[in-house]
Design an enzyme around this catalytic site. Structure first.
Site, PDB file in Angstrom:
ATOM      1  N   SER A 299       0.840  -1.194   0.000  1.00 46.76           N
ATOM      2  CA  SER A 299       0.000   0.000   0.000  1.00 46.76           C
ATOM      3  C   SER A 299       0.872   1.240   0.000  1.00 46.76           C
ATOM      4  O   SER A 299       2.034   1.194   0.399  1.00 46.76           O
ATOM      5  CB  SER A 299      -0.891   0.019   1.255  1.00 46.76           C
ATOM      6  OG  SER A 299      -0.134   0.415   2.398  1.00 46.76           O
ATOM      7  N   ASP A 300       0.309   2.368  -0.423  1.00 44.58           N
ATOM      8  CA  ASP A 300       0.991   3.623  -0.172  1.00 44.58           C
ATOM      9  C   ASP A 300       0.874   3.907   1.330  1.00 44.58           C
ATOM     10  O   ASP A 300       0.168   3.213   2.069  1.00 44.58           O
ATOM     11  CB  ASP A 300       0.372   4.753  -0.999  1.00 44.58           C
ATOM     12  CG  ASP A 300       1.358   5.874  -1.274  1.00 44.58           C
ATOM     13  OD1 ASP A 300       2.325   6.009  -0.505  1.00 44.58           O
ATOM     14  OD2 ASP A 300       1.156   6.618  -2.253  1.00 44.58           O
ATOM     15  N   TRP A 301       1.577   4.939   1.782  1.00 43.71           N
ATOM     16  CA  TRP A 301       1.701   5.267   3.212  1.00 43.71           C
ATOM     17  C   TRP A 301       0.320   5.340   3.885  1.00 43.71           C
ATOM     18  O   TRP A 301      -0.481   6.225   3.605  1.00 43.71           O
ATOM     19  CB  TRP A 301       2.442   6.591   3.342  1.00 43.71           C
ATOM     20  CG  TRP A 301       2.801   7.011   4.723  1.00 43.71           C
ATOM     21  CD1 TRP A 301       1.957   7.516   5.656  1.00 43.71           C
ATOM     22  CD2 TRP A 301       4.109   6.998   5.318  1.00 43.71           C
ATOM     23  NE1 TRP A 301       2.645   7.825   6.808  1.00 43.71           N
ATOM     24  CE2 TRP A 301       3.969   7.524   6.628  1.00 43.71           C
ATOM     25  CE3 TRP A 301       5.373   6.609   4.882  1.00 43.71           C
ATOM     26  CZ2 TRP A 301       5.049   7.677   7.500  1.00 43.71           C
ATOM     27  CZ3 TRP A 301       6.452   6.759   5.745  1.00 43.71           C
ATOM     28  CH2 TRP A 301       6.285   7.271   7.034  1.00 43.71           C
ATOM     29  N   ASN A 302       0.020   4.380   4.745  1.00 40.56           N
ATOM     30  CA  ASN A 302      -1.237   4.314   5.501  1.00 40.56           C
ATOM     31  C   ASN A 302      -2.470   4.331   4.612  1.00 40.56           C
ATOM     32  O   ASN A 302      -3.565   4.731   5.055  1.00 40.56           O
ATOM     33  CB  ASN A 302      -1.331   5.448   6.527  1.00 40.56           C
ATOM     34  CG  ASN A 302      -2.462   5.238   7.521  1.00 40.56           C
ATOM     35  OD1 ASN A 302      -2.771   4.100   7.887  1.00 40.56           O
ATOM     36  ND2 ASN A 302      -3.101   6.306   7.960  1.00 40.56           N
ATOM     37  N   ALA A 303      -2.342   3.886   3.375  1.00 41.00           N
ATOM     38  CA  ALA A 303      -3.501   3.884   2.480  1.00 41.00           C
ATOM     39  C   ALA A 303      -4.585   2.930   2.969  1.00 41.00           C
ATOM     40  O   ALA A 303      -5.772   3.138   2.686  1.00 41.00           O
ATOM     41  CB  ALA A 303      -3.066   3.508   1.066  1.00 41.00           C
TER      42      ALA A 303
END
Length: 598
Positions: A299-303
């Protein structure tokens, strides 16, 4: 040979004497087994075995918490993270670099955790590690996949020498709204050029074999259509047709996958109402079923956590369930999977089979990188590789190729090196930070050659080089105008270096205007009014609306953010030592009102 089962019986009696203190019987029995068979090497630790066999053997030894740990990635290193690594609860770290530091942390995973599973270290290595090349939009302006492949290969060599295994690059989002700050990180507006650049970058990072110590695994991002953000506002919604998705936004990702990309990053944005990190159509139907992608999705950052913010999950438990079922294998910095998956499996909401599939994909990349067999890096190697002469020469060569000559009326360029005097003016003329551009990894401004330095290194000893800053990139002060006008009048030609500061491009750096910021255009007009021939050099991370300059200034050079060899590359073009052949990968609008235009 003594019967192994009799050894186990003896050990069992030995430990049963202390059984009143033993509560975790599974761990207790496993300790007995390992003590009896400690001389027998596990299949997964045997490099002579096929990777698939090693993965299956390792997976069979892992408990559920250890499996979930492989699916968790965190940023930086803390005492808490060190304890979690020892307990097998972290599979990857990002934003940790340097041979000594990564070796120290890797030693915890490999020597102190139960199963000795190495970590994979990731970092945003977008256009160089310490030898910084032009921003990706500049790289695309070369229209030269070999040059771009070379830049990525050098970045991989430097990063891998300092313990990095994985880059969150290339960004292959097609972008057609220059207000969006991350347009600087991609290849522009065209899906074909974007696809060619995507392949070149993946091949450059990964080489022919990921086990080669000079390579790192690529991670095309942001899957998918992140570059179609409405209104050019970062993280905003994307609403496009199936045709536009498949003809414009998907092709560069498909090319990156076909080039062998080992991982891919799911985006923050929603696509037609469904967040990209919870979208089974894009992550499973297209990526897995149609394209046969075998790598893992991060995932992207905390997506994953932000699925709650999107409103499609009521809490992090539902967010984790939706993300994993959609196809996200690793949770970047959200700490969502660690807190939820164990409970979700026990409640029957997520089958352990899904966990196993994700972990297998993650482990496969670690085995392909050779981390189980060679988990550490040679600290001395980095000293020989990073910013070596060969890399600096390549940075100069590629920076020159990225420069676009927008205009050259009356053949004002190239300049003679024996002019009596040259005025070098502008807020970016002596700036050694801006040329690095956004996402410049570990680039150091001290290594940057400024335009002023580049020009001084070219001219004859008799030539007077007069400098005036004129104004700042931002702000309304014109206190420096008088000096700028004075040095222009004392010179045969004026080189005015203007544009954007590096923090005006990149993530969360969107603009509502495409004009030159601050009073820079007024500075150009003031210098032009002296009657001295003017050469305008642009440094920027997006197309700018420069209608007045396009009509009045005889020579305009688009340099983008060219990297650490900026001054030498620009001076080579200005004085004719290099014939600029770069071409625009994106349209320059006359005014922001024309956007989108492509």
């Amino acid at each position: 040979m003594k019967n192994k089962f009799s050894e186990i019986s003896e050990l069992k009696m030995k430990f049963l004497a202390k059984s009143i203190y033993i509560y975790h019987w599974d761990d207790f029995l496993e300790e007995i087994f390992l003590e009896a068979f400690k001389g027998i090497k596990a299949i997964y630790l045997d490099p002579s075995q096929p990777i698939e066999k090693r993965i299956e053997d390792l997976l069979s030894r892992m408990n559920l918490e250890e499996k979930i740990g492989q699916m968790c990635q965190y940023s930086g290193i803390t005492g808490k993270y060190e304890r979690m690594i020892k307990e097998g609860k972290i599979g990857s770290l990002l934003n940790v670099s340097g041979a000594e530091k990564t070796n120290k942390i890797q030693r915890i995973a490999v020597e102190k955790s139960r199963l000795k599973i190495p970590l994979i270290f990731g970092l945003d290595v977008l256009h160089g590690y310490k030898t910084i090349f032009p921003i990706p939009l500049g790289l695309a302006s070369t229209w030269d996949p070999d040059a771009v492949r070379k830049a990525a290969s050098i970045a991989a060599k430097e990063a891998s020498a300092e313990g990095i295994h994985w880059t969150f690059a290339p960004m292959v989002d097609i972008a057609r709204d220059p207000r969006w700050g991350r347009i600087a990180e991609g290849a522009g507006e065209d899906p074909y050029l974007g696809s060619v650049m995507a392949r070149a970058l993946v091949e450059g990072y990964q080489g022919e074999n990921l086990a080669d110590p000079d390579t790192i695994v690529a991670c095309p991002k942001h899957y998918v259509a992140y570059g179609g953000a409405e209104g050019g506002r970062d993280y905003n919604t994307v609403d496009i047709s199936e045709r536009t998705l498949r003809e414009i936004y998907l092709p560069p990702f498909k090319e990156a996958i076909e080039a062998g990309a080992g991982t891919i990053m799911s985006a923050f944005n929603e696509l037609n109402g469904i967040p990209a990190s919870a979208n089974p159509y894009t992550l499973r139907t297209i990526l897995r079923d149609e394209w046969k992608f075998k790598g893992f999705v991060v995932s992207d950052w905390n997506a994953i956590g932000e699925l709650v913010t999107h409103g499609v999950a009521k809490d992090i438990y539902e967010a984790a369930e939706k993300a994993l079922k959609a196809g996200v294998d690793m949770d970047m910095q959200g700490d969502v999977y660690r807190r939820t998956l164990l409970k979700l499996v026990k409640e029957g909401k997520i089958p352990e089979k899904l966990i196993n599939e994700a972990v297998k994909r993650i482990l496969k990349i670690k085995f392909k990188l050779g981390l189980f067999d060679h988990p550490y890096v040679d600290a001395e190697r980095a000293k020989k590789i990073v910013k070596c002469k060969e890399h600096l020469e390549a940075a100069l060569e590629i920076a020159r190729k990225s420069i676009v000559l927008l205009k050259n009326d009356g053949n004002l360029l190239p300049l003679r090196k024996d002019l009596n005097s040259i005025a070098v003016i502008g807020p970016l003329a002596a700036d050694n930070e801006t040329p690095l551009g956004p996402w410049s990894c570990l680039g150091d401004p001290k290594d940057v050659v400024t335009v002023l330095e580049g020009i001084k290194s070219k001219v004859s000893p008799k030539t007077r080089v007069l400098y005036a800053r004129g104004c700042n990139v931002k702000g309304s002060s014109k206190r420096g105008f008088d000096k700028a006008v004075k040095v222009a009048r004392e010179s045969e030609v004026a080189v005015v270096v203007v544009g954007e500061s590096r923090d005006m491009s990149g993530e969360a750096a969107c603009r509502s205007s495409l004009d030159l910021p601050g009073v820079q255009e007024e500075l150009i007009k003031a210098v032009y009014a002296t009657g001295v021939p003017v050469i305008m050099v642009l440094m920027n991370g997006r197309p700018l609306s420069i209608s007045w300059s396009a009509e009045h200034i005889p020579a305009i050079v688009e340099a983008w953010f060219p990297g650490i060899q900026a001054g030498h590359a620009i001076a080579d073009v200005i004085f004719g030592d290099y014939n600029p052949g770069g071409k625009l990968p994106i349209t320059f609008p006359r005014t922001v009102g024309q956007v989108p235009i492509y």
